[in-house]
Design a protein around this motif. Structure first.
Motif, PDB file in Angstrom:
ATOM      1  N   VAL A  18       0.840  -1.190   0.000  1.00 45.42           N
ATOM      2  CA  VAL A  18       0.000   0.000   0.000  1.00 45.42           C
ATOM      3  C   VAL A  18       0.876   1.242   0.000  1.00 45.42           C
ATOM      4  N   SER A  19       0.339   2.307  -0.554  1.00 42.05           N
ATOM      5  CA  SER A  19       1.021   3.591  -0.562  1.00 42.05           C
ATOM      6  C   SER A  19       0.543   4.406   0.635  1.00 42.05           C
ATOM      7  N   ILE A  20       1.497   4.943   1.395  1.00 38.55           N
ATOM      8  CA  ILE A  20       1.171   5.774   2.550  1.00 38.55           C
ATOM      9  C   ILE A  20       1.677   7.187   2.247  1.00 38.55           C
ATOM     10  N   PRO A  21       0.750   8.122   2.044  1.00 38.20           N
ATOM     11  CA  PRO A  21       1.165   9.483   1.673  1.00 38.20           C
ATOM     12  C   PRO A  21       2.199  10.048   2.655  1.00 38.20           C
ATOM     13  N   GLY A  22       3.280  10.567   2.102  1.00 39.26           N
ATOM     14  CA  GLY A  22       4.328  11.173   2.904  1.00 39.26           C
ATOM     15  C   GLY A  22       5.337  10.190   3.469  1.00 39.26           C
ATOM     16  N   ALA A  26       4.339   0.420   2.106  1.00 44.36           N
ATOM     17  CA  ALA A  26       4.500  -0.588   3.151  1.00 44.36           C
ATOM     18  C   ALA A  26       3.698  -1.817   2.756  1.00 44.36           C
ATOM     19  N   VAL A  27       4.014  -2.946   3.359  1.00 42.69           N
ATOM     20  CA  VAL A  27       3.295  -4.190   3.109  1.00 42.69           C
ATOM     21  C   VAL A  27       2.411  -4.498   4.308  1.00 42.69           C
ATOM     22  N   VAL A  28       1.114  -4.642   4.052  1.00 39.77           N
ATOM     23  CA  VAL A  28       0.183  -5.106   5.081  1.00 39.77           C
ATOM     24  C   VAL A  28       0.051  -6.611   4.883  1.00 39.77           C
ATOM     25  N   LYS A  29       0.284  -7.376   5.958  1.00 34.00           N
ATOM     26  CA  LYS A  29       0.286  -8.836   5.839  1.00 34.00           C
ATOM     27  C   LYS A  29      -0.679  -9.456   6.847  1.00 34.00           C
ATOM     28  N   ILE A  30      -1.443 -10.443   6.350  1.00 33.92           N
ATOM     29  CA  ILE A  30      -2.346 -11.236   7.197  1.00 33.92           C
ATOM     30  C   ILE A  30      -1.826 -12.666   7.198  1.00 33.92           C
ATOM     31  N   THR A  99     -13.730 -11.565  -1.252  1.00 34.95           N
ATOM     32  CA  THR A  99     -14.879 -11.383  -0.374  1.00 34.95           C
ATOM     33  C   THR A  99     -15.379 -12.757   0.032  1.00 34.95           C
ATOM     34  N   ALA A 100     -16.078 -12.803   1.152  1.00 34.21           N
ATOM     35  CA  ALA A 100     -16.635 -14.065   1.621  1.00 34.21           C
ATOM     36  C   ALA A 100     -17.874 -13.783   2.455  1.00 34.21           C
ATOM     37  N   GLY A 101     -18.809 -14.725   2.420  1.00 28.91           N
ATOM     38  CA  GLY A 101     -19.973 -14.634   3.293  1.00 28.91           C
ATOM     39  C   GLY A 101     -19.532 -14.736   4.746  1.00 28.91           C
ATOM     40  N   GLU A 102     -18.603 -15.656   4.990  1.00 27.33           N
ATOM     41  CA  GLU A 102     -17.999 -15.814   6.317  1.00 27.33           C
ATOM     42  C   GLU A 102     -16.559 -16.264   6.114  1.00 27.33           C
ATOM     43  N   PHE A 103     -15.636 -15.629   6.832  1.00 29.48           N
ATOM     44  CA  PHE A 103     -14.211 -15.932   6.710  1.00 29.48           C
ATOM     45  C   PHE A 103     -13.685 -16.111   8.132  1.00 29.48           C
ATOM     46  N   THR A 104     -13.404 -17.342   8.532  1.00 27.40           N
ATOM     47  CA  THR A 104     -12.911 -17.637   9.877  1.00 27.40           C
ATOM     48  C   THR A 104     -11.395 -17.754   9.810  1.00 27.40           C
ATOM     49  N   LEU A 105     -10.694 -16.831  10.470  1.00 30.68           N
ATOM     50  CA  LEU A 105      -9.241 -16.765  10.423  1.00 30.68           C
ATOM     51  C   LEU A 105      -8.672 -17.128  11.797  1.00 30.68           C
ATOM     52  N   ALA A 106      -8.549 -18.431  12.066  1.00 30.54           N
ATOM     53  CA  ALA A 106      -8.012 -18.896  13.348  1.00 30.54           C
ATOM     54  C   ALA A 106      -6.537 -18.532  13.438  1.00 30.54           C
ATOM     55  N   GLY A 107      -6.116 -17.977  14.581  1.00 32.12           N
ATOM     56  CA  GLY A 107      -4.726 -17.589  14.776  1.00 32.12           C
ATOM     57  C   GLY A 107      -4.342 -16.357  13.974  1.00 32.12           C
ATOM     58  N   LEU A 108      -5.275 -15.437  13.785  1.00 29.44           N
ATOM     59  CA  LEU A 108      -5.063 -14.255  12.955  1.00 29.44           C
ATOM     60  C   LEU A 108      -3.943 -13.363  13.482  1.00 29.44           C
ATOM     61  N   SER A 109      -3.085 -12.932  12.558  1.00 25.09           N
ATOM     62  CA  SER A 109      -2.060 -11.924  12.820  1.00 25.09           C
ATOM     63  C   SER A 109      -2.122 -10.934  11.668  1.00 25.09           C
ATOM     64  N   LEU A 110      -2.306  -9.655  11.979  1.00 23.79           N
ATOM     65  CA  LEU A 110      -2.422  -8.614  10.967  1.00 23.79           C
ATOM     66  C   LEU A 110      -1.474  -7.494  11.337  1.00 23.79           C
ATOM     67  N   GLY A 111      -0.637  -7.083  10.394  1.00 23.80           N
ATOM     68  CA  GLY A 111       0.283  -6.000  10.682  1.00 23.80           C
ATOM     69  C   GLY A 111       1.106  -5.605   9.489  1.00 23.80           C
ATOM     70  N   PHE A 112       2.019  -4.672   9.706  1.00 25.47           N
ATOM     71  CA  PHE A 112       2.931  -4.234   8.651  1.00 25.47           C
ATOM     72  C   PHE A 112       4.136  -5.144   8.629  1.00 25.47           C
ATOM     73  N   SER A 113       4.665  -5.378   7.428  1.00 29.81           N
ATOM     74  CA  SER A 113       5.790  -6.288   7.251  1.00 29.81           C
ATOM     75  C   SER A 113       6.751  -5.687   6.237  1.00 29.81           C
ATOM     76  N   GLY A 114       7.986  -6.149   6.277  1.00 31.35           N
ATOM     77  CA  GLY A 114       8.967  -5.693   5.309  1.00 31.35           C
ATOM     78  C   GLY A 114       8.880  -6.423   3.993  1.00 31.35           C
ATOM     79  N   SER A 115       8.174  -7.564   3.962  1.00 32.98           N
ATOM     80  CA  SER A 115       8.137  -8.362   2.736  1.00 32.98           C
ATOM     81  C   SER A 115       6.742  -8.927   2.500  1.00 32.98           C
ATOM     82  N   GLU A 116       6.479  -9.210   1.211  1.00 34.76           N
ATOM     83  CA  GLU A 116       5.217  -9.833   0.852  1.00 34.76           C
ATOM     84  C   GLU A 116       5.314 -11.349   1.063  1.00 34.76           C
ATOM     85  N   CYS A 117       4.195 -12.030   0.943  1.00 36.38           N
ATOM     86  CA  CYS A 117       4.139 -13.475   1.210  1.00 36.38           C
ATOM     87  C   CYS A 117       4.996 -14.268   0.234  1.00 36.38           C
ATOM     88  N   PHE A 118       5.026 -13.881  -1.034  1.00 34.71           N
ATOM     89  CA  PHE A 118       5.832 -14.561  -2.037  1.00 34.71           C
ATOM     90  C   PHE A 118       6.198 -13.604  -3.132  1.00 34.71           C
TER      91      PHE A 118
END
Length: 118
Positions: A18-22, A26-30, A99-118
């Motif tokens: 994502v682009s952060i003005p100024g 950064a990479v947002v990773k789930i 999108t999903a009707g229901e998305f169950t994310l067990a053990g969820l971790s969401l944050g900024f990262s220096g790298s993408e998943c692949f």
């Protein structure tokens, strides 16, 4: 457009730059579903440009109009595929939207990262 009635995923990693003005970009990773935890989704719709992995699809239809499969007129004319269930190991996908009707994310971790998943 992939339309999936229900999905079970292990060791999910999803990232977006994502682009952060100024500040630049950064990479947002789930992350979710590690170890014995499972990620589950129902009525999953993925708008992907690339999909790779080891997959098992049940009741799959490929090449149909995505608008007719989802009942969503905004998707009309898009290439679509659907399945009632799918299991994908070693999944790597590049997607514009999920999108999903229901998305169950067990053990969820969401944050900024220096790298993408692949």
């Amino acid at each position: 457009i992939s339309v999936i009635g229900s999905a079970t995923l292990d060791d999910l990693c999803q990232s977006v730059r994502v682009s952060i003005p100024g500040l630049g970009s950064a990479v947002v990773k789930i992350n979710a579903g590690a170890g014995n935890k499972v990620v589950e989704a129902t009525n999953l719709v993925v708008d992907a440009t690339q999909l790779a992995g080891d997959a098992v699809f049940t009741n799959m239809a490929i090449g149909r109009d995505a608008g007719q499969m989802t009942g969503n007129s905004q998707l009309a004319g898009a290439f679509g595929q659907s399945a009632s269930t799918v299991t994908i190991e070693n999944l790597q996908q590049t997607a514009w939207a999920t999108t999903a009707g229901e998305f169950t994310l067990a053990g969820l971790s969401l944050g900024f990262s220096g790298s993408e998943c692949f």
